[in-house]
Motif scaffolding. Structure first.
Motif, PDB file in Angstrom:
ATOM      1  N   GLU A  46      59.045  10.282  30.221  1.00 13.03           N
ATOM      2  CA  GLU A  46      59.639  10.643  31.313  1.00 13.03           C
ATOM      3  C   GLU A  46      58.725  11.273  32.650  1.00 13.03           C
ATOM      4  O   GLU A  46      57.751  11.833  32.147  1.00 13.03           O
ATOM      5  CB  GLU A  46      60.756  11.910  31.278  1.00 13.03           C
ATOM      6  CG  GLU A  46      61.955  11.572  30.356  1.00 13.03           C
ATOM      7  CD  GLU A  46      62.909  12.479  30.238  1.00 13.03           C
ATOM      8  OE1 GLU A  46      62.912  13.546  31.147  1.00 13.03           O
ATOM      9  OE2 GLU A  46      63.820  12.713  29.496  1.00 13.03           O
ATOM     10  N   ASP A  48      58.149  13.044  36.341  1.00 13.61           N
ATOM     11  CA  ASP A  48      58.725  14.001  37.328  1.00 13.61           C
ATOM     12  C   ASP A  48      57.574  13.451  38.261  1.00 13.61           C
ATOM     13  O   ASP A  48      56.578  14.167  38.319  1.00 13.61           O
ATOM     14  CB  ASP A  48      58.644  15.313  37.071  1.00 13.61           C
ATOM     15  CG  ASP A  48      59.900  15.618  35.936  1.00 13.61           C
ATOM     16  OD1 ASP A  48      61.058  15.247  36.256  1.00 13.61           O
ATOM     17  OD2 ASP A  48      59.372  16.263  34.891  1.00 13.61           O
ATOM     18  N   GLN A  50      57.051  14.441  42.803  1.00 12.50           N
ATOM     19  CA  GLN A  50      57.215  15.076  43.933  1.00 12.50           C
ATOM     20  C   GLN A  50      56.863  14.459  45.089  1.00 12.50           C
ATOM     21  O   GLN A  50      55.979  14.011  45.220  1.00 12.50           O
ATOM     22  CB  GLN A  50      56.464  16.518  43.633  1.00 12.50           C
ATOM     23  CG  GLN A  50      57.039  17.327  44.687  1.00 12.50           C
ATOM     24  CD  GLN A  50      56.249  18.591  44.497  1.00 12.50           C
ATOM     25  OE1 GLN A  50      55.552  18.963  43.761  1.00 12.50           O
ATOM     26  NE2 GLN A  50      56.373  19.475  45.836  1.00 12.50           N
ATOM     27  N   THR A  55      62.160  15.862  44.225  1.00 14.70           N
ATOM     28  CA  THR A  55      61.718  15.594  43.026  1.00 14.70           C
ATOM     29  C   THR A  55      62.796  14.514  42.469  1.00 14.70           C
ATOM     30  O   THR A  55      63.775  14.723  42.469  1.00 14.70           O
ATOM     31  CB  THR A  55      61.596  16.798  42.326  1.00 14.70           C
ATOM     32  OG1 THR A  55      60.771  17.748  42.912  1.00 14.70           O
ATOM     33  CG2 THR A  55      60.817  16.532  40.799  1.00 14.70           C
ATOM     34  N   THR A  57      63.303  12.250  38.770  1.00 18.69           N
ATOM     35  CA  THR A  57      62.874  12.331  37.389  1.00 18.69           C
ATOM     36  C   THR A  57      63.370  10.942  36.911  1.00 18.69           C
ATOM     37  O   THR A  57      64.583  10.581  37.201  1.00 18.69           O
ATOM     38  CB  THR A  57      63.586  13.223  36.827  1.00 18.69           C
ATOM     39  OG1 THR A  57      63.029  14.700  37.068  1.00 18.69           O
ATOM     40  CG2 THR A  57      63.311  13.250  35.161  1.00 18.69           C
ATOM     41  N   ARG A  59      63.058   7.843  33.489  1.00 20.29           N
ATOM     42  CA  ARG A  59      62.673   7.482  32.327  1.00 20.29           C
ATOM     43  C   ARG A  59      62.383   6.061  32.554  1.00 20.29           C
ATOM     44  O   ARG A  59      62.911   5.182  33.117  1.00 20.29           O
ATOM     45  CB  ARG A  59      63.899   7.588  31.296  1.00 20.29           C
ATOM     46  CG  ARG A  59      63.336   7.244  29.809  1.00 20.29           C
ATOM     47  CD  ARG A  59      64.471   7.490  28.903  1.00 20.29           C
ATOM     48  NE  ARG A  59      65.730   6.781  29.200  1.00 20.29           N
ATOM     49  CZ  ARG A  59      66.929   7.446  29.570  1.00 20.29           C
ATOM     50  NH1 ARG A  59      67.075   8.851  29.464  1.00 20.29           N
ATOM     51  NH2 ARG A  59      68.000   6.466  29.723  1.00 20.29           N
ATOM     52  N   LYS A  80      67.364  12.191  37.477  1.00 21.17           N
ATOM     53  CA  LYS A  80      67.800  13.239  38.033  1.00 21.17           C
ATOM     54  C   LYS A  80      66.874  13.155  39.711  1.00 21.17           C
ATOM     55  O   LYS A  80      65.796  12.870  39.554  1.00 21.17           O
ATOM     56  CB  LYS A  80      67.423  14.587  37.558  1.00 21.17           C
ATOM     57  CG  LYS A  80      67.511  15.679  38.211  1.00 21.17           C
ATOM     58  CD  LYS A  80      67.459  16.979  37.411  1.00 21.17           C
ATOM     59  CE  LYS A  80      66.224  17.194  36.795  1.00 21.17           C
ATOM     60  NZ  LYS A  80      65.818  18.551  36.262  1.00 21.17           N
ATOM     61  N   GLU A  81      67.622  13.574  40.773  1.00 21.49           N
ATOM     62  CA  GLU A  81      66.911  13.832  41.906  1.00 21.49           C
ATOM     63  C   GLU A  81      67.202  14.933  42.567  1.00 21.49           C
ATOM     64  O   GLU A  81      68.669  15.147  42.734  1.00 21.49           O
ATOM     65  CB  GLU A  81      67.435  12.639  42.888  1.00 21.49           C
ATOM     66  CG  GLU A  81      66.563  12.347  44.080  1.00 21.49           C
ATOM     67  CD  GLU A  81      66.776  11.024  44.906  1.00 21.49           C
ATOM     68  OE1 GLU A  81      66.367  10.859  46.112  1.00 21.49           O
ATOM     69  OE2 GLU A  81      67.789  10.167  44.453  1.00 21.49           O
ATOM     70  N   GLU A  82      66.503  15.682  42.644  1.00 20.06           N
ATOM     71  CA  GLU A  82      66.789  17.208  43.262  1.00 20.06           C
ATOM     72  C   GLU A  82      65.829  17.228  44.978  1.00 20.06           C
ATOM     73  O   GLU A  82      64.900  16.624  45.147  1.00 20.06           O
ATOM     74  CB  GLU A  82      65.892  18.369  42.615  1.00 20.06           C
ATOM     75  CG  GLU A  82      66.670  18.067  41.179  1.00 20.06           C
ATOM     76  CD  GLU A  82      65.824  19.366  40.351  1.00 20.06           C
ATOM     77  OE1 GLU A  82      64.683  19.439  40.473  1.00 20.06           O
ATOM     78  OE2 GLU A  82      66.638  20.139  39.607  1.00 20.06           O
TER      79      GLU A  82
END
Length: 93
Positions: A46, A48, A50, A55, A57, A59, A80-82
């Motif tokens: 995984e 991450d 930035q 950010t 994430t 796989r 995930k996307e933040e």
């Protein structure tokens, strides 16, 4: 495969030199740990990454030495996307 090469081949980052710089700045985590550009990535890892206030994430699903634009989607899965709000932004943009 090297981390900087995967970021370039997967088109998560356009140029390998930029991928190297981003990794050197500590903005890429490999399985939760800061990763150098020379770190070895494998299927199932995984990442991450930035990008400014965002950010991403992902796989790693598949590794390949080169790929066409149409085949990039199979190299990774977005988990995930933040987007972080800026502290100094009164409007929350």
């Amino acid at each position: 495969m090297r981390l900087d090469k995967f970021l370039k081949v997967s088109r998560l980052i356009k140029r390998r030199t930029v991928a190297k710089d981003v990794s050197d700045q500590g903005r890429v985590l490999l399985n939760g740990r800061e990763a150098k550009p020379s770190a070895t990535v494998k299927v199932g890892d995984e990442l991450d990454i930035q990008f400014g206030q965002r950010t991403l994430t992902v796989r790693i699903e598949r590794l390949t030495e080169s790929t066409r634009k149409e085949d990039v989607a199979g190299l990774y899965t977005v988990l995930k996307e933040e987007v972080r709000k800026r502290e100094d932004d009164p409007f929350g943009l």
